[in-house]
Scaffold this active site. Structure first.
Site, mmCIF file in Angstrom:
data_model
loop_
_atom_site.group_PDB
_atom_site.id
_atom_site.type_symbol
_atom_site.label_atom_id
_atom_site.label_comp_id
_atom_site.label_asym_id
_atom_site.label_seq_id
_atom_site.Cartn_x
_atom_site.Cartn_y
_atom_site.Cartn_z
ATOM 1 N N GLN A 296 0.841 -1.197 0.000
ATOM 2 C CA GLN A 296 0.000 0.000 0.000
ATOM 3 C C GLN A 296 0.878 1.251 0.000
ATOM 4 O O GLN A 296 1.549 1.540 0.988
ATOM 5 C CB GLN A 296 -0.885 -0.005 1.248
ATOM 6 N N GLY A 297 0.850 1.997 -1.087
ATOM 7 C CA GLY A 297 1.631 3.235 -1.177
ATOM 8 C C GLY A 297 0.742 4.449 -1.010
ATOM 9 O O GLY A 297 0.452 5.165 -1.966
ATOM 10 N N SER B 35 0.853 6.559 2.367
ATOM 11 C CA SER B 35 1.533 7.569 3.191
ATOM 12 C C SER B 35 2.771 8.126 2.509
ATOM 13 O O SER B 35 3.470 7.424 1.769
ATOM 14 C CB SER B 35 1.968 6.954 4.520
ATOM 15 N N SER C 204 4.484 -1.180 4.040
ATOM 16 C CA SER C 204 4.686 -2.542 4.550
ATOM 17 C C SER C 204 4.844 -3.524 3.390
ATOM 18 O O SER C 204 4.171 -3.394 2.366
ATOM 19 C CB SER C 204 3.494 -2.980 5.408
ATOM 20 N N GLU D 198 -9.932 -1.687 5.244
ATOM 21 C CA GLU D 198 -8.754 -1.819 6.102
ATOM 22 C C GLU D 198 -9.143 -1.689 7.578
ATOM 23 O O GLU D 198 -8.656 -2.402 8.428
ATOM 24 C CB GLU D 198 -7.713 -0.758 5.718
#
Ligand code: FAD
Lengths: 301, 377
Positions: free
Chosen positions: B121-122, B124, B156, B239
């Protein structure tokens, strides 16, 4: 699995809300506010300034509040604990005064309890609520001495020997706590929207906003626990429900008082009544320690 | 209100239990937390086994109740958790299933289910964390491609991912929530540099990702150009709303292990500790009931999880930290030994009130979107 209210359950909740709503209107709160505050020196030890509303008691009886779980053959509605829990939640939300749990549990045992003609009080732990106003006291109240009750709407006596814990009473009390917690959250949010300081509603300030959010979280967690315990009737589930509901009511009422500022600390506002009632109920059924020990024992069972 | 299951649901549970009983004893032991290629292989191998047995699509195709049963039974049996499959299975996949075109669903969903492809997941960025809509990674059109430049952080599983759900700014002039687009970026594209970051646990759980004119086909865009914020809300609702559900069951298992350990080492005689564990028992029972309530509600509505996920996430992240603090009390000075059970979990639990939106941000969401309190100026 459909862990949601059924249509019938929603209808029952609405019916109870209608009846107790008549009691909890501004007039009834005003009634309390008119009494001299107990530390003014006028109140006598153990003397209830507040008479039990027999009209309300009979209205609840007609509605089936007390006879809900009696078999139809015995004049009841033949419903179960989930329905009783919804009814008690509404009573807790409206802060209905009186020995509701004791009278409900006496339906079918004490003549007239089911219809609300007879008011039944009972010893729970070391306390008896509404002893002087009740027609019948179970199992008897030898040696009871009056306390100056912290809650103006719940006169209390202390008995020498503790009465045993009834798990259904614990669950119905948790349901009342849930209702009071819900009410406290609603009141806090209402006030946070309306009251302005520094040129904006105080609810726009995060410090206030977060107090309200935490109230809602505690209410929703308690609600799931109380409803589930009513379905399973499992003693550990009931103990869990009481811990979560006590927390939601006691902390919720405190936070509600905080959000109201100085107004929350007055005798005239209803906020203190929520907190004081929550404290009284938290003493029922052996209190927190007993429930925590039961849940600890369950972990190694 | 009903907590019983239908005959088909009970049959599903029984078959799953049977299958788990068959396969779990022969699983290899888990690789060390720092062995990323090993972890990827292990987690994807498990997903492949689920796929072959017909359980893989339970995360987004099956009814919410079947999914709940799946999570309950796998956790109770101590089966591997999703691990490196977290993003793909629990929020990127569900987002594509809900918002993607038929071609996109056909391209990306089967490999997630088979355990062939790992997602990260990109979202932030160094200057856009809680204020996610302040993100600055730019993308501009060049023919059939977007060209992306900028950087992401705390990503992550970036080291082992094949795909990245990426948020980019496609209109710098629009108000900040408007000019954002949701892209699926292949992690082997030229111009991507991954720099692992060490967490306080000591492992390289997440990474910084630098993007230097990375080309992403326009066909990899999920939702419309500049409509990415709306798609992001869908991703975040999965999420926060459903991704942690299975862990509640795991926490209840840990609690029983703690009680057993306390009885063995004598700490159980301390009433304060006993009462604390009893209180946690109440807490995790209630969280499980809340889960069942939310699942029933979603099933009745026929939709995905709503903002109610924030209510769950707030309470759960706190409870998980309290659980492992209680573990430290059971362990005594053993809690200072990284080799003791639960100690690494205690360190990991510190991230729960930060990752996937901090508790402060969740409280804002509950207050503004559920209680209707005004936004601050
Ligand atoms: C283990 C872990 C894994 C992660 N994995 C990923 C991932 O895979 N992909 C990804 O995109 N991101 C990931 N994140 C990032 C995570 O989403 C962010 O860390 C989080 O949203 C907070 O942003 P931040 O770190 O910039 O903190 P900041 O936004 O700088 O916040 C710092 C502090 O200020 C508070 N604060 C900020 N704004 C407000 C406000 N408006 N009101 C009140 N308080 C406020 C916060 O609550 C926090 O306490 C991960 C984080 C962790 C810890």
């Amino acid at each position: 699995m459909r862990f949601q209210l059924t249509e019938d359950q929603r209808a029952l909740r609405a019916a109870v809300r209608g009846v107790v709503g008549r009691w909890s209107g501004a007039g009834s709160w005003g009634l309390v506010a008119q009494f001299p505050a107990p530390l003014n020196g006028t109140a006598q030890t153990g003397d209830s300034q507040f008479r039990l509303d027999r009209g309300l008691w009979r209205a609840l009886g007609e509605l089936g509040f007390f006879s809900l779980r009696l078999a139809e053959a015995d004049g009841g509605a033949g419903l179960g604990l989930p329905e009783a829990v919804l009814a008690f939640e509404e009573a807790g939300r409206a802060l209905v005064p009186g020995p509701l749990v004791a009278t409900h549990l006496a339906a079918g045992v004490v003549l007239g309890a089911d219809t609300g003609e007879v008011v039944v009080a009972a010893a729970d732990g070391r306390l008896v609520e509404w002893m002087d106003e009740a027609d019948v006291v179970l199992p008897g109240a030898e040696g009871a001495v009056p306390l100056r009750s912290v809650d103006p709407l719940t006169p209390l006596h202390r008995v020498p020997a503790p009465a045993p814990t009834d798990t259904v009473a614990v669950l119905l009390t948790a349901a009342e706590q849930l209702g009071t917690a819900t009410r406290a959250c609603e009141l806090a949010v209402q006030h946070a929207r309306a009251r302005e300081q520094f040129g904006q509603p105080i609810g726009a300030f995060q410090a206030v906003k977060h107090l309200c959010a935490e109230q809602l979280v505690r209410v929703e967690v308690a609600r799931a626990a109380v409803y589930a315990a009513a379905v399973t009737e499992d003693p550990a589930d009931i103990a869990a429900a009481r811990l979560l509901a006590d927390e939601a009511a006691v902390r919720g009422a405190r936070d509600c008082l905080q959000v109201h500022g100085g107004m929350g600390f007055t005798w005239e506002s209803e906020v203190h009544l929520l907190l004081k009632r929550a404290w009284v109920r938290a003493q029922r059924g052996g209190g927190r320690t007993e429930s925590e020990e039961l849940l600890a024992a369950e972990l190694t069972a | 209100m009903d907590l019983s299951y239908t005959a088909e649901e009970e049959e599903f549970r029984a078959e799953l239990r049977h299958w788990l009983g068959d396969v779990l004893p022969s699983l290899p032991s888990r690789p060390s937390p720092d062995d990323w290629p090993g972890r990827r292989a292990y987690d994807m191998g498990w997903q492949r086994m689920l796929y072959d047995a017909g359980y893989a699509d339970v995360h987004w195709d099956a009814s919410p109740t079947l999914r709940l049963i799946f999570l309950e039974e796998t956790e109770k049996a101590g089966a591997p958790y999703v691990g490196a499959g977290f993003v793909g299975l629990l929020h990127a996949g569900p987002t594509i299933a809900a918002e993607g075109t038929p071609e996109q669903r056909a391209r990306w969903l089967p490999p997630i289910l088979r355990g062939d492809e790992v997602w990260c997941q990109g979202f932030s960025e160094p200057d856009a964390g809680s204020d996610l809509a302040a993100l600055r990674t730019r993308a501009w059109r060049d023919g059939d491609d977007y060209v992306v430049s900028g950087s992401k952080i705390w990503t992550s599983h970036a080291e082992v991912a094949d795909w990245c759900e990426l948020l980019v700014r496609t209109d710098a002039a629009a108000p900040k929530h408007r000019g954002i687009t949701w892209l699926a970026m292949p992690m082997d594209a030229p111009g991507i540099t991954v720099r692992p970051l060490k967490t306080l646990v000591g492992s390289a759980e997440f990474a910084e990702v630098f993007l230097d004119e990375v080309r992403v086909p326009v066909g990899n865009r999920v939702g419309d150009e500049n409509d990415g914020w709306r798609v992001t809300m869908v991703t975040l609702s999965f999420e926060r709303g459903t991704a942690f559900v299975g862990e509640v069951v795991a926490c209840r298992r840990v609690l029983r292990e703690l009680a057993a350990e306390a009885r063995k080492n004598g700490r159980w005689d301390d009433p304060a500790l006993r009462r604390r564990l009893g209180g946690l028992n109440a807490e995790f029972r209630a969280l499980w009931r809340l889960t069942q309530w939310n699942v029933s509600e979603a099933e009745a509505r026929g939709g995905g999880p709503g903002v109610g996920g924030s209510v769950f996430k707030l309470r759960y992240s706190q409870a998980r930290q309290e659980l492992y603090d209680a573990a430290a009390e059971v362990l005594g000075e053993g809690a200072l030994d990284l080799g003791a059970p639960w100690v690494v979990d205690r360190l990991s639990s510190l991230s729960y009130t930060i990752a996937a939106g901090t508790s402060q941000i969740q409280r804002n969401i509950v207050a503004e979107r559920i209680l209707g309190l005004p936004k601050g100026r």
